[in-house]
Enzyme design. Sequence first.
Site, PDB file in Angstrom:
ATOM      1  N   HIS A   5      50.796  36.521  38.783  1.00 31.92           N
ATOM      2  CA  HIS A   5      49.844  36.029  39.793  1.00 31.92           C
ATOM      3  C   HIS A   5      50.408  34.803  40.526  1.00 31.92           C
ATOM      4  O   HIS A   5      49.703  33.811  40.727  1.00 31.92           O
ATOM      5  CB  HIS A   5      48.494  35.685  39.135  1.00 31.92           C
ATOM      6  CG  HIS A   5      47.694  36.900  38.750  1.00 31.92           C
ATOM      7  ND1 HIS A   5      47.041  37.685  39.662  1.00 31.92           N
ATOM      8  CD2 HIS A   5      47.446  37.473  37.537  1.00 31.92           C
ATOM      9  CE1 HIS A   5      46.417  38.691  39.043  1.00 31.92           C
ATOM     10  NE2 HIS A   5      46.667  38.590  37.747  1.00 31.92           N
ATOM     11  N   ASP A  53      46.718  31.763  42.578  1.00 32.81           N
ATOM     12  CA  ASP A  53      46.875  33.200  42.365  1.00 32.81           C
ATOM     13  C   ASP A  53      47.806  33.743  43.447  1.00 32.81           C
ATOM     14  O   ASP A  53      48.298  32.981  44.287  1.00 32.81           O
ATOM     15  CB  ASP A  53      45.502  33.920  42.386  1.00 32.81           C
ATOM     16  CG  ASP A  53      45.511  35.116  41.435  1.00 32.81           C
ATOM     17  OD1 ASP A  53      46.345  36.023  41.643  1.00 32.81           O
ATOM     18  OD2 ASP A  53      44.723  35.132  40.474  1.00 32.81           O
ATOM     19  N   GLU A 109      48.103  39.704  33.170  1.00 32.63           N
ATOM     20  CA  GLU A 109      48.600  40.702  34.122  1.00 32.63           C
ATOM     21  C   GLU A 109      49.964  40.331  34.718  1.00 32.63           C
ATOM     22  O   GLU A 109      50.110  40.258  35.929  1.00 32.63           O
ATOM     23  CB  GLU A 109      47.578  40.890  35.247  1.00 32.63           C
ATOM     24  CG  GLU A 109      46.252  41.416  34.735  1.00 32.63           C
ATOM     25  CD  GLU A 109      45.225  41.615  35.848  1.00 32.63           C
ATOM     26  OE1 GLU A 109      44.490  42.589  35.782  1.00 32.63           O
ATOM     27  OE2 GLU A 109      45.165  40.784  36.784  1.00 32.63           O
TER      28      GLU A 109
HETATM   29  C1  TNX Z   1      41.504  40.854  36.548  1.00 28.64           C
HETATM   30  S1  TNX Z   1      40.548  38.971  34.431  1.00 28.64           S
HETATM   31  C2  TNX Z   1      42.052  39.606  36.746  1.00 28.64           C
HETATM   32  C3  TNX Z   1      41.829  38.895  38.025  1.00 28.64           C
HETATM   33  C4  TNX Z   1      41.051  39.740  39.007  1.00 28.64           C
HETATM   34  C5  TNX Z   1      39.922  40.447  38.277  1.00 28.64           C
HETATM   35  C6  TNX Z   1      39.041  41.262  39.188  1.00 28.64           C
HETATM   36  C7  TNX Z   1      41.993  38.478  34.668  1.00 28.64           C
HETATM   37  C8  TNX Z   1      42.507  37.623  33.639  1.00 28.64           C
HETATM   38  N1  TNX Z   1      42.671  38.893  35.751  1.00 28.64           N
HETATM   39  O1  TNX Z   1      43.066  38.502  38.560  1.00 28.64           O
HETATM   40  O2  TNX Z   1      40.551  38.915  40.000  1.00 28.64           O
HETATM   41  O3  TNX Z   1      40.475  41.314  37.309  1.00 28.64           O
HETATM   42  O4  TNX Z   1      37.894  41.700  38.519  1.00 28.64           O
END
Ligand code: TNX
Length: 531
Positions: free
Chosen positions: A258, A195, A322
């Site tokens: 990420h 990440d 994301e």
């Molecule tokens: C969203 S859930 C993210 C993570 C974070 C999390 C915190 C997802 C696919 N991505 O990178 O750690 O929220 O709750």
Amino acid sequence: MKLPIYNILLLLVFTTKIFGQDNINVIPAPLSVMNVQGKLILPDNFRFDIQKSLDANNDIQSLLTTLVTKEWEKEVKQDDKFTKNKQGTITVKLCDTLSDPESYLLTVHKEGINIEAKTTKGAFYAVQTLRQLLYKKNREDQSISFVRIYDTPRYKFRSLMLDPARNFIPVKDIKQYIKTMAAYKFNKLHLHLSDDQGWQIEIKEYPLLTEIGSVRSETNGNGIEQRGFYTLEQLKELVDYAHSYQIDIIPEIDVPGHNTAVLAAYPNLTCFPSSPIKVRTTPGVSTDILCTGNEDVFKLYGTIIKNLASVFDNDIHIGGDEAPLDNWKICPKCQARQKEEGLKSEHELMGYFLNRISDTLAKYNKNPLIWYETNVENYPANSTMYVWRMGLTETIIKNNKGYPLILSPGEHAYFDYPQWKTDIPQTNWMAILPLEQVYRFNPTYNLSPESTKYIIGVEGTIWGEYINDINRAFYMTYPRAMALAEVAWSNTNQRDWDVFKRKMKTHLPYLLDAGINYRPPVELHQQPKKI
Ligand code: TNX
């Protein structure tokens, strides 16, 4: 040993309501429980009669030995030394007529215990259930009530996720986590290995990934450096350990977003590497992502996947969540790629990117698992999709175009969220996810069988931004994972919140005995205040 068909029919009669569960404290609730009058008083000695073809690696034998000698404090005798009295025999036999590799039949009767299963997995789960039938420190009660249990899981994918990328977790701690989740019949451990805040896998061909990418200068301004990664040998050790508990490890490398830790090591792999990129020290989402027009990106990930494929025998999670596509819109290389491939938008470009990674996986006979985003066009056809965004699960199930689905919705399965209003730390954006809300999770949302037939399982995610060590991970996981275990394994007819609450009373002290940290669900014991 073959199970006569009338026996199976008899058992099925008892699958309609939570008949018999009143007397046993098994989590997750088995499909069918038939109580029979009487009790097996544990004899001082046990002997095993285990069918070798069912237990090639002696996993079941060693589990039973631990159960009998360490937990029941009895002895195991070899056949020849065993007394004429056959009392205390535990048989483990193959039963072909069971339909599912994870099913089992467990019978406690006056002479001993019979386990029947189609595979080692089923026999393993029978032993987990047997452990729970005498789940007490109280050595005075040396008996198990006669019972006949037929059990089979509702979903084949029952998973928890740990996130060592945000806070490194030593191998020995992951092992403890694996052992605990196996008791609740989880069969997948998803490891989020990369990440923005850290890259955790040693890749010899790209040494900077760990030299730079696994070192974070501080976390949220605390001034304390954090470092840590796994060698391939350590990952293999974890895979083997998990297998002995019938758990597969799903590794995740999150692309194309990420990726700050990777980009800190190899900055040329992002669209605009002008400003120095550092391993991210705060939670959140970065706009610097992998450049989809740069072939070196695919070369790097080709090598990474080759290395992972040498260790993991499972499919690989490739993230896909994301990823802000702002840079791709203005990056000349990404735009050239978009044109060349005849794609209409950066969302289609995202599909292109994930398909390229998926093609590499295919070289090693692997399929991708991906976090479902609603704006991505053309996901690889062979993907398994994780449904995770708050409030969207029902819509995604309805609109899903045939992808196998794993449900991990924020409102029922995000175990990084606080369990109660007074829990700390709670960042203001996090929802509160109490135990009861996990238990009330209905994965089909009462939708049609046509749309819900693609659901293959559920996963609880322990995102690691605020999980400093394994004790915190356990605290956030339990008892909520017990509730999720029933969602994943038990038939809806067998699930009952009041019965579950009662069962927890036996299970929580057991966790304590095993040195597992958990959050006491005090809200369940508090009386409403009188005014
Ligand atoms: C969203 S859930 C993210 C993570 C974070 C999390 C915190 C997802 C696919 N991505 O990178 O750690 O929220 O709750």
